[in-house]
Design an enzyme around this catalytic site. Sequence first.
Site, PDB file in Angstrom:
ATOM      1  N   HIS A 190       0.915  -1.169   0.029  1.00 52.89           N
ATOM      2  CA  HIS A 190       0.058   0.128   0.021  1.00 52.89           C
ATOM      3  C   HIS A 190       0.915   1.342  -0.009  1.00 52.89           C
ATOM      4  O   HIS A 190       0.437   2.217  -0.398  1.00 52.89           O
ATOM      5  CB  HIS A 190      -1.027  -0.010   1.017  1.00 52.89           C
ATOM      6  N   CYS A 191       2.045   1.291   0.619  1.00 52.07           N
ATOM      7  CA  CYS A 191       2.794   2.332   0.958  1.00 52.07           C
ATOM      8  C   CYS A 191       3.729   2.639  -0.652  1.00 52.07           C
ATOM      9  O   CYS A 191       4.018   3.761  -0.828  1.00 52.07           O
ATOM     10  CB  CYS A 191       4.157   2.071   1.770  1.00 52.07           C
TER      11      CYS A 191
END
Length: 361
Positions: free
Chosen positions: A353-354
């Site tokens: 996600h990052c």
Amino acid sequence: MKIDSTPKKDGFRMPGEFERHAGCWMLWPIRPDTWRLGAKPAQKAFSEVASAISRFEPVTVGVCAEQFQNARNMLPPQVRVVELSYNDSWMRDCGPTFVIDGNGRIRLVDWEFNAWGGLDGGLYFPWDLDNLIAMKVAEITRTDRYKAPIVLEGGSIHTDGQGTLITTEECLLNPNRNPGLSREELEDYLKAYIGLEKIIWLKRGIYNDETNGHVDNICCFIKPSVLALAWTDDPKDPQYEISAENLEILQTEKDARGRTLEVHKLPLPAPVLISEEESRGVDIIEGTLPRNPGDRLAASYVNFYIANGGIVMPFFGDPKDIQAKTVLEELFPDREVVGISAREILLGGGNIHCITQQQPA
Ligand code: KQY
């Protein structure tokens, strides 16, 4: 064009990640003081993530000039590669937050970025190129841009797209982000720039998370009023108390539309520690967070990306990989769940996600 207003005033809102995307943005890992062995293993993992997401939606990867040809070769042909300069490769955090209105128009919010804490505990220096990424994405996509006057990383917020935001006190109220602002002032900025009515404050994020507890590693919306929360049943793990405290908050809160919240526990993998060999592979540079052997990494299955018709989630080589995948398959019955070996991304301090940022349709 830079717009001197706020999204809320103009009728714009940040959609939920589960809403339809036009595509996904990423950056190519290069820093030898973040990524071991000159970032080669991380480049392979990033390629696998880009490749998996590109099965569901268009992916664009920003690559520095020196690595352009290598990235072009390593990434599948359907992934677009554009030249960009940056300091590190966390598009979720230094990239833009896209907002949409009811007429199908799209704009973006360009936040201040200070590498997770600036000179007070930030993770590297300098971060000037990262701070230009949102503006550059606005130029490439010809998207009008709001410049928000606060420090904020995309990984520190999640929204349901219907007026509710979740975040953590550990990160947003940390004096190394916006020291002059009270909680109420910060809430006003969030409401104005994300298009919100309600902010739900969790306490802390994943244990030992170098981002100061980003919400995107511990809790996220599956859809409005339904959330996933990273969970351990081991009361001896320091994570136990953190997750339990957040669960209690979520069980008593309501969202912007007055709905109670349904919370699903997503198991955590067993603690993941940096090995001697992994630590040796990272360059030591003053001003960059060191990667010491034995340090616990902030491993969490919550750090997955929601694509059109797909979920791309981290695997850690743990028996819980399959258990977590099953939970996500049940929570997202209309999406195909794909697991990617993500240890090399985790070694850099974040996860799938990052390193991604969705552009809404
Ligand atoms: O959690 C994230 N959103 C990003 C992690 C960044 C770590 C930098 N070393």
